[in-house]
Design an enzyme around this catalytic site. Structure first.
Site, short mmCIF file in Angstrom:
data_model
loop_
_atom_site.label_atom_id
_atom_site.label_comp_id
_atom_site.label_asym_id
_atom_site.label_seq_id
_atom_site.Cartn_x
_atom_site.Cartn_y
_atom_site.Cartn_z
N CYS A 149 0.80 -1.23 0.00
CA CYS A 149 0.00 0.00 0.00
C CYS A 149 0.84 1.28 0.00
CB CYS A 149 -0.96 0.00 1.18
SG CYS A 149 -2.19 -1.30 1.08
N HIS B 121 -3.49 7.29 2.76
CA HIS B 121 -3.85 5.98 2.22
C HIS B 121 -5.23 5.59 2.76
CE1 HIS B 121 -3.85 1.92 0.92
NE2 HIS B 121 -3.66 1.41 2.12
N ASN C 104 -10.21 -0.10 -0.10
CA ASN C 104 -8.74 0.02 -0.18
C ASN C 104 -8.28 -0.53 -1.53
OD1 ASN C 104 -5.98 -0.19 0.03
ND2 ASN C 104 -5.98 -1.14 2.06
N1 COA Z 1 -18.08 -8.64 9.69
C1 COA Z 1 -18.52 -8.87 10.94
N2 COA Z 1 -17.70 -9.22 11.95
C2 COA Z 1 -16.40 -9.35 11.67
C3 COA Z 1 -15.88 -9.12 10.38
C4 COA Z 1 -16.79 -8.76 9.36
N3 COA Z 1 -16.40 -8.51 8.11
N4 COA Z 1 -14.57 -9.31 10.41
C5 COA Z 1 -14.25 -9.62 11.66
N5 COA Z 1 -15.37 -9.66 12.43
C6 COA Z 1 -15.47 -9.94 13.86
C7 COA Z 1 -14.28 -10.72 14.38
O1 COA Z 1 -14.42 -12.10 14.17
C8 COA Z 1 -14.30 -10.34 15.84
O2 COA Z 1 -15.24 -11.11 16.51
P1 COA Z 1 -14.92 -11.69 17.99
O3 COA Z 1 -14.74 -10.46 18.84
O4 COA Z 1 -16.13 -12.50 18.29
O5 COA Z 1 -13.66 -12.47 17.83
C9 COA Z 1 -14.81 -8.90 15.85
O6 COA Z 1 -15.48 -8.72 14.59
C10 COA Z 1 -13.70 -7.89 15.98
O7 COA Z 1 -12.65 -8.25 15.08
P2 COA Z 1 -11.34 -7.41 14.93
O8 COA Z 1 -10.46 -8.08 13.92
O9 COA Z 1 -10.77 -7.10 16.27
O10 COA Z 1 -11.98 -6.08 14.34
P3 COA Z 1 -11.28 -4.71 14.11
O11 COA Z 1 -11.98 -3.66 14.84
O12 COA Z 1 -9.80 -4.83 14.27
O13 COA Z 1 -11.57 -4.48 12.55
C11 COA Z 1 -10.40 -4.65 10.47
C12 COA Z 1 -11.09 -5.41 11.59
C13 COA Z 1 -9.85 -5.67 9.47
C14 COA Z 1 -11.44 -3.78 9.79
C15 COA Z 1 -9.29 -3.79 11.08
O14 COA Z 1 -8.49 -4.57 11.93
C16 COA Z 1 -8.40 -3.15 10.05
O15 COA Z 1 -8.84 -2.30 9.31
N6 COA Z 1 -7.13 -3.53 10.03
C17 COA Z 1 -6.19 -2.97 9.10
C18 COA Z 1 -6.32 -3.74 7.83
C19 COA Z 1 -5.70 -3.03 6.69
O16 COA Z 1 -5.90 -1.87 6.54
N7 COA Z 1 -5.02 -3.80 5.86
C20 COA Z 1 -4.46 -3.28 4.66
C21 COA Z 1 -3.08 -2.79 4.85
S1 COA Z 1 -2.95 -1.09 4.83
#
Ligand code: COA
Length: 331
Positions: A116, A256, A286
């Site tokens: 990214c 980004h 993204n």
């Molecule tokens: N829909 C519903 N629930 C979801 C889900 C979805 N699409 N994806 C994950 N969950 C659930 C998880 O299973 C978890 O459940 P649990 O608490 O029962 O285990 C809960 O939601 C929280 O998950 P978590 O991974 O802690 O959520 P988060 O707040 O960290 O958000 C992302 C997840 C992926 C949106 C976030 O971590 C993120 O944006 N990370 C950066 C990713 C990124 O930008 N990558 C590209 C590189 S720049």
């Protein structure tokens, strides 16, 4: 003689027509619009559906859009860099094909991959070539067909990514506009947390790698989020301090588009009001290498000569950085 700076003189962008909304994703994986919207800020993303079209298709469209908007003669372009994590082919650079297709017949071309942060690194490359006096017109294109490496049964990744491309032309500037400073970083410890395991030299493709879904992007979202928030905000703050910029001086933040919460945290550390923070994540998700140039393309009409732009990005690898650039023209 005044120092030559490297300025952006034209921009272009392209996203495919097909819209993949949160509503449709609800029917594909266990998720819902409310969760996606509050956790990421994304409402929909664009997907390149047509079979037989890869990242080069997106890149060519973005470059053609730049050429049409600016009237630049492709034959005058010296170098074409395609920043991408999803090249058409592993061998035979996507940029070479793109350069030929857009009529940049006097250019050399190659791909650049830093997930990214690819476009930010490509801006560095373009500027160095221009500032040294070696080349006069460098076209950089950020393009990714993320849908080609996403598992649409994995709710942790399929809600985030979309397809798109954006382009910027760099040329010498004698008024001092253009790239002023950059703060680029990387850390190999990050590769465990966001990667495609198979298909490269470490783990070549096999029946097993296909069966085990190792050709798709896997991420530890929570860890990536943590690193992204702190590192993107850190570098953006550092580059402001190093250039004696206050939040009043900064015209625009070009962040980004990975997650609205990461964008807000970066803007918060910069003490920047929301009206100066450019966003299109709600429409595109993204798009990896394309997020920064798509913002330039979408918001070009807002930029005025002399505006101070701060770019910030974070990506797999890990790679991250921030760039300070002054805008060189009124559109
Ligand atoms: N829909 C519903 N629930 C979801 C889900 C979805 N699409 N994806 C994950 N969950 C659930 C998880 O299973 C978890 O459940 P649990 O608490 O029962 O285990 C809960 O939601 C929280 O998950 P978590 O991974 O802690 O959520 P988060 O707040 O960290 O958000 C992302 C997840 C992926 C949106 C976030 O971590 C993120 O944006 N990370 C950066 C990713 C990124 O930008 N990558 C590209 C590189 S720049």
């Amino acid at each position: 003689m005044s120092k030559i700076t490297a300025a952006i003189t034209a921009v272009g962008g392209y996203v495919p027509d097909f819209v993949l909304s949160n509503k449709v994703l609800e029917s594909m994986v266990d998720t819902n619009d409310e969760w996606i919207t509050t956790r990421t800020g994304i409402k929909e993303r664009r997907i390149l559906k047509d079979e037989g079209k890869g990242t080069s298709y997106l890149a060519i469209k973005a470059a053609e859009n730049l050429i049409n908007r600016s009237g630049v003669d492709p034959k005058e372009i010296d170098l074409v860099v395609v920043a991408t994590a999803t090249p058409d082919l592993l061998v035979a650079s996507t940029a070479v094909y793109v350069a030929s297709q857009i009529g940049a017949t006097n250019a050399f071309a190659y791909d650049l991959q830093a997930a990214c942060s690819s476009f930010l690194y490509a801006m560095s490359t373009a500027s160095a070539y221009i500032e040294s006096g070696r080349y006069k017109k460098v076209l950089i294109i950020g393009a990714d067909k993320m849908s080609s490496i996403i598992d649409y049964t994995d709710r942790a990744t399929c809600i985030i990514f979309g397809d798109g491309a954006g382009a910027a032309l760099f040329e010498p500037n004698e008024e001092g506009y253009g790239l002023q400073d950059e703060y680029l970083r990387s850390d190999g410890a990050g590769r465990e947390f966001l990667k495609i395991e198979a298909g490269g030299s470490l783990l070549p493709p096999s029946e097993d790698t296909v069966k085990n879904k190792q050709h798709f992007v896997h991420q530890d979202g929570r860890t990536v989020f943590k690193f992204a928030v702190s590192n993107m905000a850190d570098v953006a703050e550092k580059i402001m301090m190093r250039n004696n910029l206050t939040h009043d001086d900064v015209s625009w933040l070009i962040p980004h588009q990975a997650n609205l919460r990461i964008i807000d945290a970066t803007a918060g550390r910069m003490n920047l009001e929301d009206s100066k923070v450019l966003k299109n994540i709600q429409r595109y998700g993204n798009t990896t290498s394309a997020t920064l140039p798509l913002l330039l393309s979408d918001f070009e009409s807002k930029f005025k000569k002399g505006d101070k732009l701060i770019f910030a990005a974070f990506g797999g690898g890990f790679t991250w950085g921030s760039t300070y650039l002054t805008w060189a023209y009124n559109s």
